[in-house]
Design a protein around this motif. Sequence first.
Motif, PDB file in Angstrom:
ATOM      1  N   GLU A  66      26.528  36.705  40.855  1.00  0.00           N
ATOM      2  CA  GLU A  66      26.938  38.049  40.431  1.00  0.00           C
ATOM      3  C   GLU A  66      28.391  38.326  40.791  1.00  0.00           C
ATOM      4  N   HIS A  67      29.101  38.938  39.850  1.00  0.00           N
ATOM      5  CA  HIS A  67      30.485  39.363  40.045  1.00  0.00           C
ATOM      6  C   HIS A  67      30.568  40.836  39.639  1.00  0.00           C
ATOM      7  N   GLN A  68      31.205  41.645  40.460  1.00  0.00           N
ATOM      8  CA  GLN A  68      31.413  43.053  40.139  1.00  0.00           C
ATOM      9  C   GLN A  68      32.787  43.206  39.489  1.00  0.00           C
ATOM     10  N   VAL A  69      32.817  43.770  38.292  1.00  0.00           N
ATOM     11  CA  VAL A  69      34.086  43.976  37.584  1.00  0.00           C
ATOM     12  C   VAL A  69      34.300  45.482  37.487  1.00  0.00           C
ATOM     13  N   GLY A  70      35.165  45.982  38.358  1.00  0.00           N
ATOM     14  CA  GLY A  70      35.506  47.399  38.378  1.00  0.00           C
ATOM     15  C   GLY A  70      36.954  47.571  37.960  1.00  0.00           C
ATOM     16  N   PRO A  71      37.470  48.800  38.014  1.00  0.00           N
ATOM     17  CA  PRO A  71      38.851  49.050  37.607  1.00  0.00           C
ATOM     18  C   PRO A  71      39.836  48.130  38.335  1.00  0.00           C
ATOM     19  N   GLY A  72      40.640  47.411  37.555  1.00  0.00           N
ATOM     20  CA  GLY A  72      41.640  46.508  38.113  1.00  0.00           C
ATOM     21  C   GLY A  72      41.143  45.110  38.428  1.00  0.00           C
ATOM     22  N   ASP A  73      39.821  44.864  38.315  1.00  0.00           N
ATOM     23  CA  ASP A  73      39.263  43.535  38.579  1.00  0.00           C
ATOM     24  C   ASP A  73      39.310  42.688  37.319  1.00  0.00           C
ATOM     25  N   THR A  74      39.442  41.377  37.505  1.00  0.00           N
ATOM     26  CA  THR A  74      39.410  40.450  36.377  1.00  0.00           C
ATOM     27  C   THR A  74      38.361  39.377  36.625  1.00  0.00           C
ATOM     28  N   LEU A  75      37.842  38.840  35.532  1.00  0.00           N
ATOM     29  CA  LEU A  75      36.884  37.747  35.596  1.00  0.00           C
ATOM     30  C   LEU A  75      37.070  36.902  34.341  1.00  0.00           C
ATOM     31  N   CYS A  76      37.254  35.600  34.539  1.00  0.00           N
ATOM     32  CA  CYS A  76      37.353  34.678  33.412  1.00  0.00           C
ATOM     33  C   CYS A  76      36.059  33.871  33.342  1.00  0.00           C
ATOM     34  N   ILE A  77      35.406  33.930  32.204  1.00  0.00           N
ATOM     35  CA  ILE A  77      34.185  33.160  31.957  1.00  0.00           C
ATOM     36  C   ILE A  77      34.603  31.950  31.132  1.00  0.00           C
ATOM     37  N   ARG A  78      34.464  30.783  31.734  1.00  0.00           N
ATOM     38  CA  ARG A  78      34.906  29.559  31.072  1.00  0.00           C
ATOM     39  C   ARG A  78      33.888  29.088  30.042  1.00  0.00           C
ATOM     40  N   ARG A  79      34.371  28.262  29.142  1.00  0.00           N
ATOM     41  CA  ARG A  79      33.514  27.673  28.118  1.00  0.00           C
ATOM     42  C   ARG A  79      32.299  27.012  28.770  1.00  0.00           C
ATOM     43  N   GLY A  80      31.130  27.273  28.169  1.00  0.00           N
ATOM     44  CA  GLY A  80      29.896  26.641  28.621  1.00  0.00           C
ATOM     45  C   GLY A  80      29.194  27.333  29.767  1.00  0.00           C
ATOM     46  N   GLU A  81      29.814  28.318  30.412  1.00  0.00           N
ATOM     47  CA  GLU A  81      29.166  29.007  31.526  1.00  0.00           C
ATOM     48  C   GLU A  81      28.171  30.045  30.999  1.00  0.00           C
ATOM     49  N   VAL A  82      26.934  29.959  31.482  1.00  0.00           N
ATOM     50  CA  VAL A  82      25.896  30.914  31.086  1.00  0.00           C
ATOM     51  C   VAL A  82      26.161  32.224  31.803  1.00  0.00           C
ATOM     52  N   HIS A  83      26.124  33.312  31.036  1.00  0.00           N
ATOM     53  CA  HIS A  83      26.428  34.616  31.625  1.00  0.00           C
ATOM     54  C   HIS A  83      25.690  35.743  30.889  1.00  0.00           C
ATOM     55  N   GLY A  84      25.605  36.847  31.560  1.00  0.00           N
ATOM     56  CA  GLY A  84      25.038  38.072  31.017  1.00  0.00           C
ATOM     57  C   GLY A  84      25.563  39.217  31.859  1.00  0.00           C
TER      58      GLY A  84
END
Length: 142
Positions: A66-84
């Motif tokens: 789990e990653h929390q993405v709030g104001p000012g946060d970034t997250l890069c989801i790379r190719r092939g990574e399962v996410h929701g």
Amino acid sequence: MTETIRLGGIWVRFLVESEEANGSAAMFEFGVASGSRVPAPHSHDAYEETLYGLDGTLTMTVEGVEHQVGPGDTLCIRRGEVHGFDNHGGTDTRTLTVITPGVLGPDYFREMAEVLRAAAGGPPDLAAIGAVMRRHGLTPAG
């Protein structure tokens, strides 16, 4: 005025479509109502998806973490990574999302919205959801 595409508690508004960036990127605002989630985790092999938090806090689960993405946060989801994602918070969330290269466009969200509308409030046709996902380069997980 830019079109807002609604899918239940989720909305999308494209700011840059692939054609405008010579195919290098697509960018959209992505809103998630409090309590909403994507019931179908997925991956994509043809592009990266980078989120920048604007409002609220979106919980992104990527490869089981789990990653929390709030104001000012970034997250890069790379190719092939399962996410929701889920919005467990009491407020709506909004992120700026960039797809590189820009192979995902508004037609994916329009087609998905149509599948949900066809369900008329009942359970959506999972085979139809999977077909739309695969047609636009997403791979349903599980």
